[in-house]
Motif scaffolding. Structure first.
Motif, PDB file in Angstrom:
ATOM      1  N   ARG A 100       0.962  -1.036   0.098  1.00 10.32           N
ATOM      2  CA  ARG A 100      -0.047  -0.116  -0.151  1.00 10.32           C
ATOM      3  C   ARG A 100       0.876   1.183   0.029  1.00 10.32           C
ATOM      4  O   ARG A 100       0.628   2.149  -0.790  1.00 10.32           O
ATOM      5  CB  ARG A 100      -1.124  -0.051   1.071  1.00 10.32           C
ATOM      6  CG  ARG A 100      -2.148  -1.154   1.100  1.00 10.32           C
ATOM      7  CD  ARG A 100      -2.918  -1.096   2.492  1.00 10.32           C
ATOM      8  NE  ARG A 100      -3.431   0.140   2.508  1.00 10.32           N
ATOM      9  CZ  ARG A 100      -4.675   0.700   2.087  1.00 10.32           C
ATOM     10  NH1 ARG A 100      -5.355  -0.386   1.330  1.00 10.32           N
ATOM     11  NH2 ARG A 100      -5.170   1.711   2.410  1.00 10.32           N
TER      12      ARG A 100
ATOM     13  N   ALA B 131       1.983   1.935  -3.449  1.00  9.31           N
ATOM     14  CA  ALA B 131       0.652   2.277  -4.368  1.00  9.31           C
ATOM     15  C   ALA B 131       0.488   3.832  -4.006  1.00  9.31           C
ATOM     16  O   ALA B 131      -0.135   4.352  -4.469  1.00  9.31           O
ATOM     17  CB  ALA B 131      -0.533   1.457  -3.942  1.00  9.31           C
TER      18      ALA B 131
ATOM     19  N   LEU C 138      -1.210   4.314  -1.162  1.00  9.31           N
ATOM     20  CA  LEU C 138      -2.522   4.650  -0.364  1.00  9.31           C
ATOM     21  C   LEU C 138      -2.091   4.788   1.075  1.00  9.31           C
ATOM     22  O   LEU C 138      -2.957   5.251   1.908  1.00  9.31           O
ATOM     23  CB  LEU C 138      -3.339   3.374  -0.682  1.00  9.31           C
ATOM     24  CG  LEU C 138      -3.858   3.051  -2.109  1.00  9.31           C
ATOM     25  CD1 LEU C 138      -4.496   1.765  -2.090  1.00  9.31           C
ATOM     26  CD2 LEU C 138      -4.835   4.239  -2.429  1.00  9.31           C
TER      27      LEU C 138
ATOM     28  N   ALA D  22      -1.510   8.963  -4.644  1.00 16.29           N
ATOM     29  CA  ALA D  22      -1.367   7.656  -5.111  1.00 16.29           C
ATOM     30  C   ALA D  22      -1.778   7.981  -6.570  1.00 16.29           C
ATOM     31  O   ALA D  22      -1.625   6.953  -7.503  1.00 16.29           O
ATOM     32  CB  ALA D  22      -2.596   6.954  -4.152  1.00 16.29           C
ATOM     33  N   ARG D  23      -2.941   8.805  -6.753  1.00 15.80           N
ATOM     34  CA  ARG D  23      -3.475   8.922  -8.342  1.00 15.80           C
ATOM     35  C   ARG D  23      -2.595   9.342  -9.559  1.00 15.80           C
ATOM     36  O   ARG D  23      -2.741   9.258 -10.593  1.00 15.80           O
ATOM     37  CB  ARG D  23      -4.793   9.793  -8.348  1.00 15.80           C
ATOM     38  CG  ARG D  23      -4.447  11.258  -7.648  1.00 15.80           C
ATOM     39  CD  ARG D  23      -5.658  11.978  -7.501  1.00 15.80           C
ATOM     40  NE  ARG D  23      -6.099  12.360  -8.834  1.00 15.80           N
ATOM     41  CZ  ARG D  23      -6.203  13.573  -9.223  1.00 15.80           C
ATOM     42  NH1 ARG D  23      -5.757  14.746  -8.485  1.00 15.80           N
ATOM     43  NH2 ARG D  23      -6.475  13.962 -10.378  1.00 15.80           N
TER      44      ARG D  23
ATOM     45  N   VAL E   1       0.367   3.679 -10.739  1.00 14.40           N
ATOM     46  CA  VAL E   1       0.675   1.950 -10.678  1.00 14.40           C
ATOM     47  C   VAL E   1      -0.938   1.425 -10.827  1.00 14.40           C
ATOM     48  O   VAL E   1      -1.892   1.983 -10.784  1.00 14.40           O
ATOM     49  CB  VAL E   1       0.948   1.740  -9.061  1.00 14.40           C
ATOM     50  CG1 VAL E   1       2.322   2.512  -8.898  1.00 14.40           C
ATOM     51  CG2 VAL E   1      -0.047   2.289  -8.185  1.00 14.40           C
TER      52      VAL E   1
ATOM     53  N   LEU F 157      -3.339  -1.451  -8.987  1.00  8.93           N
ATOM     54  CA  LEU F 157      -3.537  -2.252  -8.159  1.00  8.93           C
ATOM     55  C   LEU F 157      -4.620  -3.235  -7.928  1.00  8.93           C
ATOM     56  O   LEU F 157      -5.855  -2.802  -8.512  1.00  8.93           O
ATOM     57  CB  LEU F 157      -3.665  -1.194  -6.724  1.00  8.93           C
ATOM     58  CG  LEU F 157      -3.739  -1.886  -5.390  1.00  8.93           C
ATOM     59  CD1 LEU F 157      -2.440  -2.800  -5.019  1.00  8.93           C
ATOM     60  CD2 LEU F 157      -3.829  -0.743  -4.296  1.00  8.93           C
TER      61      LEU F 157
ATOM     62  N   PHE G 181      -7.129  -5.943  -5.699  1.00  7.45           N
ATOM     63  CA  PHE G 181      -7.261  -6.296  -4.330  1.00  7.45           C
ATOM     64  C   PHE G 181      -7.644  -7.713  -4.246  1.00  7.45           C
ATOM     65  O   PHE G 181      -8.066  -8.329  -5.315  1.00  7.45           O
ATOM     66  CB  PHE G 181      -8.248  -5.357  -4.091  1.00  7.45           C
ATOM     67  CG  PHE G 181      -8.092  -4.157  -3.828  1.00  7.45           C
ATOM     68  CD1 PHE G 181      -7.493  -3.290  -2.675  1.00  7.45           C
ATOM     69  CD2 PHE G 181      -8.201  -3.102  -4.920  1.00  7.45           C
ATOM     70  CE1 PHE G 181      -7.337  -1.920  -2.629  1.00  7.45           C
ATOM     71  CE2 PHE G 181      -7.860  -1.888  -4.907  1.00  7.45           C
ATOM     72  CZ  PHE G 181      -7.412  -1.398  -3.686  1.00  7.45           C
TER      73      PHE G 181
ATOM     74  N   ASN H  49     -10.370  -8.759  -2.637  1.00  2.00           N
ATOM     75  CA  ASN H  49     -11.756  -9.025  -3.125  1.00  2.00           C
ATOM     76  C   ASN H  49     -12.188  -8.137  -4.445  1.00  2.00           C
ATOM     77  O   ASN H  49     -13.359  -7.912  -4.220  1.00  2.00           O
ATOM     78  CB  ASN H  49     -12.602  -8.439  -1.793  1.00  2.00           C
ATOM     79  CG  ASN H  49     -12.279  -7.022  -1.472  1.00  2.00           C
ATOM     80  OD1 ASN H  49     -11.416  -6.465  -2.445  1.00  2.00           O
ATOM     81  ND2 ASN H  49     -12.761  -6.258  -0.537  1.00  2.00           N
TER      82      ASN H  49
ATOM     83  N   ALA I  13     -12.743  -5.615  -5.661  1.00  4.16           N
ATOM     84  CA  ALA I  13     -12.973  -4.223  -5.755  1.00  4.16           C
ATOM     85  C   ALA I  13     -13.457  -3.475  -7.012  1.00  4.16           C
ATOM     86  O   ALA I  13     -13.188  -2.336  -7.149  1.00  4.16           O
ATOM     87  CB  ALA I  13     -11.777  -3.411  -5.088  1.00  4.16           C
TER      88      ALA I  13
ATOM     89  N   ALA J 292     -10.064   4.078 -15.890  1.00  2.00           N
ATOM     90  CA  ALA J 292      -8.871   4.779 -15.939  1.00  2.00           C
ATOM     91  C   ALA J 292      -8.840   6.038 -17.116  1.00  2.00           C
ATOM     92  O   ALA J 292      -8.183   6.814 -17.195  1.00  2.00           O
ATOM     93  CB  ALA J 292      -7.689   4.152 -15.491  1.00  2.00           C
TER      94      ALA J 292
ATOM     95  N   ALA K 288      -6.887  -2.662 -13.909  1.00  2.00           N
ATOM     96  CA  ALA K 288      -5.472  -2.293 -13.252  1.00  2.00           C
ATOM     97  C   ALA K 288      -4.515  -1.919 -14.352  1.00  2.00           C
ATOM     98  O   ALA K 288      -3.519  -1.041 -14.139  1.00  2.00           O
ATOM     99  CB  ALA K 288      -5.053  -3.103 -12.220  1.00  2.00           C
TER     100      ALA K 288
ATOM    101  N   GLU L 209     -12.997  -0.020  -3.044  1.00  2.00           N
ATOM    102  CA  GLU L 209     -13.383   0.596  -4.425  1.00  2.00           C
ATOM    103  C   GLU L 209     -13.052   2.008  -4.708  1.00  2.00           C
ATOM    104  O   GLU L 209     -12.276   2.452  -5.630  1.00  2.00           O
ATOM    105  CB  GLU L 209     -15.092   0.600  -4.378  1.00  2.00           C
ATOM    106  CG  GLU L 209     -15.460  -0.770  -4.754  1.00  2.00           C
ATOM    107  CD  GLU L 209     -17.038  -1.129  -4.959  1.00  2.00           C
ATOM    108  OE1 GLU L 209     -17.361  -0.134  -5.597  1.00  2.00           O
ATOM    109  OE2 GLU L 209     -17.649  -1.879  -4.468  1.00  2.00           O
TER     110      GLU L 209
ATOM    111  N   ILE M 230      -8.835   5.606  -6.641  1.00  2.00           N
ATOM    112  CA  ILE M 230      -7.604   6.570  -6.685  1.00  2.00           C
ATOM    113  C   ILE M 230      -6.465   5.955  -7.571  1.00  2.00           C
ATOM    114  O   ILE M 230      -5.855   6.652  -8.234  1.00  2.00           O
ATOM    115  CB  ILE M 230      -7.229   6.747  -5.369  1.00  2.00           C
ATOM    116  CG1 ILE M 230      -8.552   7.679  -4.536  1.00  2.00           C
ATOM    117  CG2 ILE M 230      -6.193   7.476  -4.865  1.00  2.00           C
ATOM    118  CD1 ILE M 230      -8.427   7.634  -3.065  1.00  2.00           C
TER     119      ILE M 230
ATOM    120  N   LEU N 277      -6.490   4.287 -10.143  1.00  2.00           N
ATOM    121  CA  LEU N 277      -6.817   4.677 -11.384  1.00  2.00           C
ATOM    122  C   LEU N 277      -6.527   5.996 -11.962  1.00  2.00           C
ATOM    123  O   LEU N 277      -6.696   6.279 -12.913  1.00  2.00           O
ATOM    124  CB  LEU N 277      -7.977   3.965 -11.721  1.00  2.00           C
ATOM    125  CG  LEU N 277      -7.942   2.285 -11.446  1.00  2.00           C
ATOM    126  CD1 LEU N 277      -9.622   1.999 -11.611  1.00  2.00           C
ATOM    127  CD2 LEU N 277      -7.245   1.767 -12.537  1.00  2.00           C
ATOM    128  N   GLY N 278      -6.336   6.902 -10.912  1.00  2.00           N
ATOM    129  CA  GLY N 278      -6.029   8.217 -11.460  1.00  2.00           C
ATOM    130  C   GLY N 278      -7.143   9.368 -11.071  1.00  2.00           C
ATOM    131  O   GLY N 278      -7.141  10.288 -11.177  1.00  2.00           O
TER     132      GLY N 278
END
Lengths: 584, 289
Positions: free
Chosen positions: A46, A49, A51, A71-72, A76, A78, A80, A82, A84, A98, A146, B185, B190, B192-193
């Motif tokens: 994290r 990334a 986060l 992070a944005r 990268v 990412l 998860f 689960n 997400a 994206a 991703a 989510e 985030i 993803l930009g």
């Protein structure tokens, strides 16, 4: 280098979750961070990334320092555990998210989406909602999403955790294939060693927030450097053995040691015997490998290709106890696995007497083998074995603790009661007489000496210092070994005689930098450095008295004036580990 | 029972899984009947009475009741109040739920307790608080009078009181939902930009939308039906500060039964519409999840 981490540290509620991790990951490399839950691997991912922030250290992606980049903006991808996925969006919208953020034209988006869906083998699923897909398909969508913005780095956080075995295997192959096709640098976090072996170019093993070891899967498996890695990566039987000029003496046999044999004098070592390197036979004569001991078969489990057995060893020789077979049981049993071929050669039933041989032994380079509590009476030695920090260390190192009674401990000119040989680390209790006792033991051949105050707990900060260059390398090696079992911050304390304007400044600085680079290069230990001015022992005592929960690892060479010099240091409520090497 | 079934006994029969025995059936019907009878007595009968009384003098008299300007004013006031209170509480509820579900901060448990406070306090007290604050003899009373502002016995007071009693609904609906759904989510968005606003509108809001609508529906139902708190602050000025529930009471006390029940039937209908929306939301939301 694609990803460079430099001394990354992250604290949570005062405790380091990620502790001084430095790591270089090359372009296009598939790196797996492996560790038990709570080892800090996810936190580290994290942090890469963006986060979660880091408290100390730097992170660079493709040569760009991103430690303080949001992070944005890190570019990268990412994935998860689960998935997400955005539940209210179709597969197409998820993947294009994206691209929409980057205001890409609709036509270009569509093309990119097609390409990605082909890559993860989900063509034609564009208009489905995530809820209409199976777990494996959802995770494929997550991977495609991703990758949409062509990130430089792909990060996968336990991506197969929620999937069943068969799908897992399939998805593993897909991800590896996609990764090879795109040549994208990838970091995967998992607690599953089989997964790590199957996917990694290189594995880094994390424990208690530290990156213990890294290397190619087969290297780590065949020659681990630490007890933790030996037992975490596959099953392992840990033995205490003796290093002799002829080789490694384990049980009734002496095995030639491939690892650096010469140089060191005879001493105790910790060895790893993999379950598949154990041979069973009806009699000692029938063994084709070196005889270790005889034993009784406790349990036989058929698992398909392999047979797993547990063998209880007879108490054979003083110096070759089985420490652990990776599981927390009071009387460890030897773990053995045998192939079908071996089973046909010699069939075994529970309760049967067998001769046990070892084909291959790996010696751990750790300088800490076992502990011996030493006191002037049996009652005191016994009490010392229950000291909380010692008990914790013994449990974590999966080693054993013996006692040694020296009625004349500390008395001048009195000879040793036991033989003059000291095995492993000798433990004494701190106090007024401690410095005297320490000198007594050191003069009679003890090399590693741990002085423990009665109530000392596991430290969160370990100070490292040595007097005399001859002790440097051993002190660093022992510090590295201790810090693999204790989630503490390592600090090298450099002390320059005189004041800040003094002449020793340059020398002190150089020593400090040398120490740091040697710790890093030779022992994989990242440590902080502090420089103080003044008289060595006094400065150390001052630093230790500043805050509770500290420990000192002190390297010494000469023993002249030992008692007077270190009296104050060995009286305080902090543990001190004395490492003596070299002759003055 | 040591493995031997006690044949014929009620216990033995009804506890046998997957078997339809007579005892099983009796128990089932007994419970269904009790529930239905209870609902009929406590819920349906009074509701039916409302419509029967409202229409007792014929449809003409019923419609005539709505021609009264005071009644129309009461309806308008109720709708205006709801139209202001519900959006304000929605924004507050979202902010509070976001703060509680996503961040760790000091005083978080105090905030959670405070959000629940209006549910625990009697509505009359809730009204009294505002009288004590903004009334003529209240803390800010003199200052308000000097500046020629009226809060108590006027529209702002009614809105404040309604807001006070209805503010838990949206927040309470969203907090567990947001906590359960987690942050992944948003974090994905985030990486993803996406920026903060985009993440909120494109990911968070759609994610909690059914919970949000449900909370708003409950909030609206309570806002339109609130009696106690509003009664204290409104001053009961006919045609000016009477909301529908207050107006119904006045009409009833004046023995204008048709009028009272006509307005009551309208309020009931509004409540029914709310409930229908709520059911639809629940069903759609359930199917989606």
């Amino acid at each position: 280098m694609s990803i460079v981490l430099d001394q990354v540290t992250k604290h949570y509620a005062g405790l380091p979750v990620v502790n001084d991790v430095s790591l270089d990951i090359g372009d296009g490399e598939f790196f797996v961070l492996l560790g038990p839950s709570g080892s800090g691997k996810s936190t580290l991912l994290r942090a890469i990334a963006g986060l979660s922030g880091v408290d100390h250290g730097r992170i660079a992606l493709h040569g760009r320092d991103v430690t303080h980049v949001a992070a944005r903006k890190r570019g990268v991808g990412l994935v998860f555990q689960n998935y997400a996925l955005f539940q209210h969006m179709t597969v197409a919208d998820n993947i294009e998210f994206a691209l929409r953020v980057r205001r890409m034209r609709a036509k270009a988006r569509r093309e990119r989406r097609r390409e990605l869906l082909r890559l993860v083998a989900l063509e034609g699923m564009d208009e489905r909602l995530p809820a209409q897909l199976s777990g494996g398909q959802q995770q494929r969508v997550a991977v495609a999403r991703a990758l949409a913005h062509k990130p430089e780095v792909l990060l996968l956080d336990e991506p197969f955790g929620a999937l069943d075995a068969k799908i897992r295997e399939e998805l593993r192959r897909t991800i590896r294939q996609v990764q090879r096709e795109l040549g994208i640098t990838t970091v995967l976090v998992t607690h599953d060693q089989e997964e790590a072996f199957a996917m990694a170019d290189r594995i880094g093993i994390m424990h208690l927030g530290r990156l213990l070891e890294m290397g190619a899967p087969h290297e780590l498996y065949s020659s681990p450097a630490t007890r933790f890695v030996a037992t975490f990566l596959g099953a392992a039987n840990l033995f205490l053995a003796r290093r002799t000029p002829d080789g490694i003496q384990i049980g009734a046999t002496t095995v030639a040691a491939a690892e650096r044999a010469g140089g060191e004098r005879e001493n105790e070592v910790v060895t790893v015997v993999r379950p598949e390197e154990v041979e069973l036979a009806a009699t000692r004569a029938a063994l084709s490998s070196g005889y270790l001991a005889s034993g009784t078969v406790d349990e036989v489990v058929f698992t398909g290709a392999l047979e797993r057995l547990r063998v209880r060893l007879e108490k054979h020789q003083e110096h070759t106890p089985l420490l652990s077979s990776g599981e927390a049981d009071s009387t460890p049993t030897l773990q053995v696995t045998r192939t079908q071929h071996e089973q046909r050669g010699f069939e075994v039933r529970p309760g049967q007497q067998v001769a046990v041989g070892v084909r291959r032994v790996h010696v751990l380079p750790t300088p800490l083998s076992s502990f011996t509590a030493c006191a002037s009476s049996a009652a005191r030695a016994e009490a010392l074995t229950h000291q909380p920090l010692l008990a914790e260390l013994v449990a974590r190192m999966k080693t054993r603790i013996g006692t040694r009674i020296e009625p004349q401990l500390g008395l001048a000119d009195a000879p040793c009661q036991g033989r003059d040989t000291f095995v492993g680390t000798t433990v004494i209790s701190s106090g007024e007489l401690c410095a005297q006792e320490a000198e007594w033991l050191l003069r009679r051949g003890a090399r590693d000496l741990l002085a423990l105050p009665p109530q000392a707990q596991v430290p969160h900060r370990v100070l490292i210092h040595w007097v005399g260059e001859a002790a440097r390398s051993a002190t660093l090696a022992i510090s590295a070994s201790v810090l693999r079992h204790v989630p503490a911050e390592a600090v090298y304390v450099g002390i320059v005689p005189g004041d800040a304007a003094g002449t020793g400044h340059g020398q002190g600085m150089r020593e400090l930098l040398d120490a740091r680079s040697e710790a890093q290069a030779a022992h994989g230990l990242d440590m902080r450095t502090e420089l103080h001015y003044g008289e060595g022992e006094r400065q150390l005592a001052l630093r230790l008295a500043e805050a509770p929960g500290q420990m000192l690892i002190l390297g010494v060479t000469a023993l002249a004036d030992f008692t007077t010099r270190f009296q104050a240091l060995l009286q305080g409520p902090w543990p001190v580990l004395i490492v003596r090497r070299g002759r003055a | 029972m040591a493995g031997i079934p006690i044949t014929g006994s009620l216990v033995g029969d009804s506890s046998r899984p997957g078997q339809r025995t007579w005892a099983n059936a009796i128990v089932r019907w007994l419970f269904i009947c009790i529930s239905l009878l209870f609902i009929a007595a406590v819920l349906l009968a009074p509701l039916a009475t409302v419509f029967i009384m409202a229409l007792s003098r014929g449809i003409e008299a019923y419609l005539h009741a709505f021609a009264d300007p005071d009644t129309l004013a009461a309806i308008r006031l109720t709708l205006i109040t709801a139209a202001v209170v519900v959006p304000v509480n929605t924004v507050f509820g979202l902010a509070a739920a976001w703060a509680i579900a996503k961040f760790e901060f000091r005083g978080k448990s105090v905030l959670i307790t405070l959000i629940d406070l209006p549910l625990a306090i009697s509505p009359v007290i809730s009204g009294m608080i505002f009288v004590l604050l903004f009334g003529l003899h209240g803390w800010f009373g003199v200052w308000l009078q000097e500046h020629n502002l009226s809060i108590i016995f006027a529209l702002p007071g009614i809105m404040l009181a309604t807001m006070f009693v209805t503010f838990p609904y949206v927040a309470r609906e969203l907090i567990p939902l947001m906590q359960q759904l987690g942050n992944n989510e948003e974090e994905a968005a985030i990486t993803l930009g996406a920026g903060g606003w985009m993440t909120f509108f494109r990911v968070t809001l759609p994610k909690v939308r059914w919970g949000l609508v449900y909370g708003m529906v409950l909030c609206n139902a309570r806002a339109m039906g609130e009696f106690g708190a509003v009664s204290v602050v409104s001053g009961h000025i006919r045609g000016l500060t009477n909301t529908m529930p207050l107006h119904i009471e006045i009409l009833y006390n004046e023995y204008n039964f048709v009028g009272a029940f006509a307005v009551a039937s309208l309020l009931t209908l509004l409540a029914a519409v709310t409930l229908v929306i709520k059911t639809l939301v629940e069903r759609t939301g359930y199917r989606r999840r």
